[in-house]
Design a protein around this motif. Structure first.
Motif, short mmCIF file in Angstrom:
data_model
loop_
_atom_site.label_atom_id
_atom_site.label_comp_id
_atom_site.label_asym_id
_atom_site.label_seq_id
_atom_site.Cartn_x
_atom_site.Cartn_y
_atom_site.Cartn_z
N GLU A 182 0.86 -1.19 0.00
CA GLU A 182 0.00 0.00 0.00
C GLU A 182 0.89 1.23 0.00
OE1 GLU A 182 -3.23 0.21 -0.30
OE2 GLU A 182 -4.06 -1.70 0.37
N SER A 204 -3.06 -3.18 4.83
CA SER A 204 -4.52 -3.18 4.70
C SER A 204 -4.89 -4.63 4.41
CB SER A 204 -4.97 -2.28 3.55
OG SER A 204 -4.96 -2.99 2.34
N GLN A 206 -6.20 -5.82 1.94
CA GLN A 206 -6.56 -5.82 0.51
C GLN A 206 -6.69 -7.21 -0.11
OE1 GLN A 206 -7.52 -3.16 -1.18
NE2 GLN A 206 -7.95 -4.45 -2.93
N LYS A 209 -9.44 -9.40 1.47
CA LYS A 209 -10.84 -9.09 1.15
C LYS A 209 -11.16 -9.51 -0.28
CE LYS A 209 -10.42 -4.05 0.35
NZ LYS A 209 -11.05 -2.76 0.60
N ARG A 228 1.25 0.73 9.02
CA ARG A 228 2.15 1.21 7.97
C ARG A 228 3.33 1.92 8.61
NH1 ARG A 228 -2.37 3.14 3.41
NH2 ARG A 228 -3.61 1.23 3.70
N GLN A 242 -9.39 1.39 9.66
CA GLN A 242 -10.12 1.60 8.41
C GLN A 242 -11.49 0.96 8.46
OE1 GLN A 242 -8.05 -0.02 5.03
NE2 GLN A 242 -6.89 1.84 4.69
N ASP A 244 -13.21 -0.98 6.05
CA ASP A 244 -12.73 -1.64 4.84
C ASP A 244 -13.90 -2.41 4.26
OD1 ASP A 244 -10.48 -2.34 3.22
OD2 ASP A 244 -10.59 -4.36 4.05
N HIS A 467 -2.87 0.81 -5.62
CA HIS A 467 -2.25 -0.50 -5.46
C HIS A 467 -2.43 -1.29 -6.75
CE1 HIS A 467 -6.23 -2.04 -4.76
NE2 HIS A 467 -6.38 -1.26 -3.71
N SER A 503 -10.15 5.65 -0.22
CA SER A 503 -10.03 5.40 -1.65
C SER A 503 -10.27 3.94 -1.94
CB SER A 503 -8.66 5.84 -2.15
OG SER A 503 -7.67 5.03 -1.59
N GLY A 504 -10.68 3.70 -3.16
CA GLY A 504 -10.99 2.33 -3.54
C GLY A 504 -11.01 2.19 -5.04
N SER A 505 -11.41 1.02 -5.47
CA SER A 505 -11.39 0.77 -6.92
C SER A 505 -12.17 -0.49 -7.26
CB SER A 505 -9.94 0.60 -7.40
OG SER A 505 -9.31 -0.45 -6.71
N ARG A 507 -11.60 -3.93 -9.00
CA ARG A 507 -10.34 -4.68 -9.05
C ARG A 507 -10.21 -5.46 -10.35
NH1 ARG A 507 -9.66 -1.76 -4.39
NH2 ARG A 507 -11.09 -2.48 -2.80
N GLY A 548 -14.18 -2.37 -4.18
CA GLY A 548 -14.41 -1.95 -2.80
C GLY A 548 -13.72 -0.65 -2.50
N ILE A 549 -13.53 -0.43 -1.24
CA ILE A 549 -12.99 0.86 -0.79
C ILE A 549 -12.59 0.73 0.68
CG2 ILE A 549 -15.21 1.76 0.02
CD1 ILE A 549 -14.33 4.47 -1.31
N ALA A 550 -11.79 1.64 1.15
CA ALA A 550 -11.51 1.71 2.59
C ALA A 550 -11.48 3.18 3.01
CB ALA A 550 -10.17 1.05 2.89
N1 ASP Z 1 -6.62 -1.21 0.34
C1 ASP Z 1 -6.87 0.15 -0.01
C2 ASP Z 1 -6.27 1.05 1.07
O1 ASP Z 1 -6.05 0.62 2.18
C3 ASP Z 1 -8.30 0.50 -0.13
C4 ASP Z 1 -9.00 -0.26 -1.19
O2 ASP Z 1 -8.59 -0.23 -2.35
O3 ASP Z 1 -10.05 -0.85 -0.85
O4 ASP Z 1 -6.08 2.23 0.86
#
Ligand code: ASP
Length: 608
Positions: A182, A204, A206, A209, A228, A242, A244, A467, A503-505, A507, A548-550
């Motif tokens: 991350e 995370s 990531q 999930k 981190r 987070q 998440d 990521h 932020s998220g995306s 995948r 998803g997103i966190a």
């Molecule tokens: N894993 C990402 C982060 O911790 C969030 C995500 O893409 O869901 O920023």
């Protein structure tokens, strides 16, 4: 020990007694917040997390109790049994909810004594933060901290309730795991059983999930700690929490809807209504209008004012005639003094040859026509501050930049970014004057369509802007190899008042594409396999499309609490040097422990 309470099974909270309780027996327990000795009358303020009750002890009516009050000190823990009495009209305290009553003590027990604390929860002047963190248990007794921690609880609960009502399961993922990138360093945990091997604490969850989507749990969330190891900035913590989440088969809009739903619930739990859906903005537009990918919408956007100048004006000013000329307007700041203008200069960080004109008066003198047009175009009131940011006549040299075909070129981006930073700095510096940062004005925004890759000037190659599990736009797939600069990511950020909340995306769900992305990022097959082999393997077993997103819980609570530091809303936070002042972590460990782990600690070079 508490058997003297007899059949008074229910104790009362210190903040709960009201006039309607007058005449009743009550038992309260708590800390001595204050003791006032008026001779035969002693008043005690007894405090718990709900508030304060005034206890009165009268030597004439109860000598035993009165004698005991003599030895009481601040922060002693007491139990008081007594009778609730209305206060005389002239002694009513309107500032506290229990201010109409007092408890006349029939019996007093000292449950525990206290050393004299280095500061008191009721002190109006706060001690320095180091002392607060060192004696965090005293600090947490303070009203403001009790409120913040309660708020945190309520917000988390509202989010859990909402997500659960939408069919999400909260599922735990491991803390002792292997590294997920991350963008920070990992905290490592050495294995004793497999000496020389290490777990990484998750930056995370990531990959887990995403694997939960492959495992059939199509709606996952977790309020989860992430770790981190980065050089701490003011608003960072090495471990943070987070919200998440991940879901199968969503369009970005579906993820946004879920986030808007839980934020609505969270803000409601803190007494605020928010409006949904949140506005949405392309990354390019955010940069063009605000010079930053997390715009604070409470301040005016840029105004492009190049067309307000005649060509020769630009020449005289040594301003590049093809690059943006940006007016930044900060309302109601008034005219800046000479000193204020001088202070401004070091706040400006010029990228790509960007220039700052901080003295608009001079522009007005030399180019009255242009200045009048700028004022009109920027809708500036006479008391508004205007500064200009432009390219300089010499700006250039980015013509061969590999991202030059982007809608906003790297050269333009440099000017916008320079302007964006000074806009934020001015907004903060003159917050009192413009008065636009009012608590409760929550301006949310979705920023979308980020570029997939960023060009690393030093390494002269493209690196992932997010990521590496983030999916590119379907229609940009063919440019992955041929023109990576033009590939957009299916990524999104949720922004509130200039803060990135999360932020998220969407995948990548296909192994071949994941491989292609690793390749585009310069990871060899071997590297990819050794770091993410398990994940590449999992992707091959019927992975549903997912995204998803966190979001940062600490930040959300900080904003809701109106606090100015994450440390105000984290019960046991770390300092900027990643130290826990209370338990004094980190610490060296014993030789025996190190030996078990096969670790030899070498002092850093230059240290004995
Ligand atoms: N894993 C990402 C982060 O911790 C969030 C995500 O893409 O869901 O920023």
């Amino acid at each position: 020990m508490l058997d003297f309470l007899g059949d008074l099974r229910r104790t009362h909270m210190c903040g709960g007694l009201r006039a309607s309780d007058a005449g009743k027996k009550a038992v309260i327990m708590g800390w001595v917040n204050r003791r006032r000795d008026l001779g035969s009358l002693v008043f005690l303020d007894v405090r718990d997390r709900t508030g304060i009750t005034q206890v009165v002890s009268d030597a004439e009516t109860n000598r035993t109790v009165h004698d005991k009050t003599v030895g009481l000190r601040n922060e002693y823990v007491v139990a008081v049994i007594g009778t609730v009495k209305r206060r005389d009209a002239n002694t009513v305290n309107k500032n506290i909810p229990t201010g109409e009553v007092e408890l006349v003590a029939d019996e007093l027990r000292i449950l525990n004594e206290s050393k004299q604390p280095p500061f008191l929860p009721g002190d109006t002047v706060l001690p320095n933060e180091e002392l607060r963190l060192q004696y965090r248990y005293i600090d947490l007794r303070r009203d403001a901290m009790q409120r913040n921690i309660e708020l945190r609880h309520r917000v988390a609960l509202a989010i859990r309730d909402y997500l659960s009502s939408q069919g999400f399961f909260e599922i735990e993922t491991p803390f002792m795991t292997r590294s997920t990138p991350e963008g920070a360093r990992d905290y490592l945990v050495p294995s004793r059983v497999q000496m020389g091997s290490f777990y990484a604490l998750p930056q995370s969850p990531q990959l887990f999930k995403q694997i939960l989507m492959i495992s059939g749990f199509d709606k996952y969330f977790q309020i989860v700690r992430c770790f981190r190891d980065e050089d701490l900035r003011a608003d960072r913590q090495p471990e943070f929490t987070q919200i998440d989440l991940e879901m199968s088969y969503p369009q970005p809009e579906r993820v946004w809807e879920v986030v808007e739903g839980f934020l609505t619930a969270a803000f409601k739990s803190a007494g605020h209504e928010i409006k949904t859906p949140f506005p949405r903005m392309d990354y390019d537009d955010a940069m063009r209008q605000y010079g930053i990918d997390k715009p604070d919408l409470r301040l005016p956007a840029f105004t492009e004012v190049r067309d307000c100048f005649a060509a020769e004006n630009l020449q005289t000013l040594a301003v590049h005639a093809e690059l943006p000329v940006i007016a930044i307007r900060i309302p109601k700041v008034g005219e800046l003094s000479r000193k204020e203008r001088d202070d401004l200069k070091p706040m400006f960080h010029s990228k790509g040859g960007a220039k700052l004109f901080e003295d608009f008066k001079r522009i007005e003198k030399s180019f009255p026509d242009a200045a009048a047009k700028i004022r009109a175009k920027a809708a500036a009131a006479p008391e508004d501050l205007i500064v200009l940011v432009t390219g300089s006549a010499q700006s250039g040299g980015m013509e061969s930049h590999p991202a030059n075909k982007r809608k906003v070129t790297p050269q333009e981006m440099a000017i916008y970014a320079s302007a964006g930073l000074i806009r934020v700095a001015l907004g903060q510096k003159y917050a009192e004057r413009h008065g636009l940062f009012k608590y409760g004005d929550f301006r949310f925004l979705w920023v979308t369509n980020f570029p997939m890759f960023e060009y690393d000037e030093q390494e002269k190659r493209f690196v992932a802007a997010h990521h590496p599990f983030t999916s590119p736009h379907e229609e940009d797939m063919d440019k992955l190899e041929s023109d990576p600069a033009m590939v957009r990511a299916l990524a999104y950020d949720v922004v509130l008042n200039g803060t990135e909340l999360g932020s998220g995306s969407i995948r990548i769900h296909r192994q071949d594409i994941q491989r292609q992305i690793f390749h585009a990022l310069g990871l060899t097959e071997e590297e990819a396999r050794s770091r993410f082999g398990f994940f590449l393997e999992a992707l091959q077993y019927g992975t549903p499309p997912h995204g998803g997103i966190a979001l940062g819980l600490d930040r959300i609570v900080m904003i809701l609490a109106g606090a100015d530091s994450l440390r105000e809303v984290i019960p046991f936070p770390k300092t900027a040097r990643a130290v826990d002042m209370m338990c004094e972590a980190p610490t060296p460990v014993s030789e025996a422990q190190l030996k078990d782990l096969g670790i030899v600690v070498k002092p850093p070079a230059g240290q004995k």
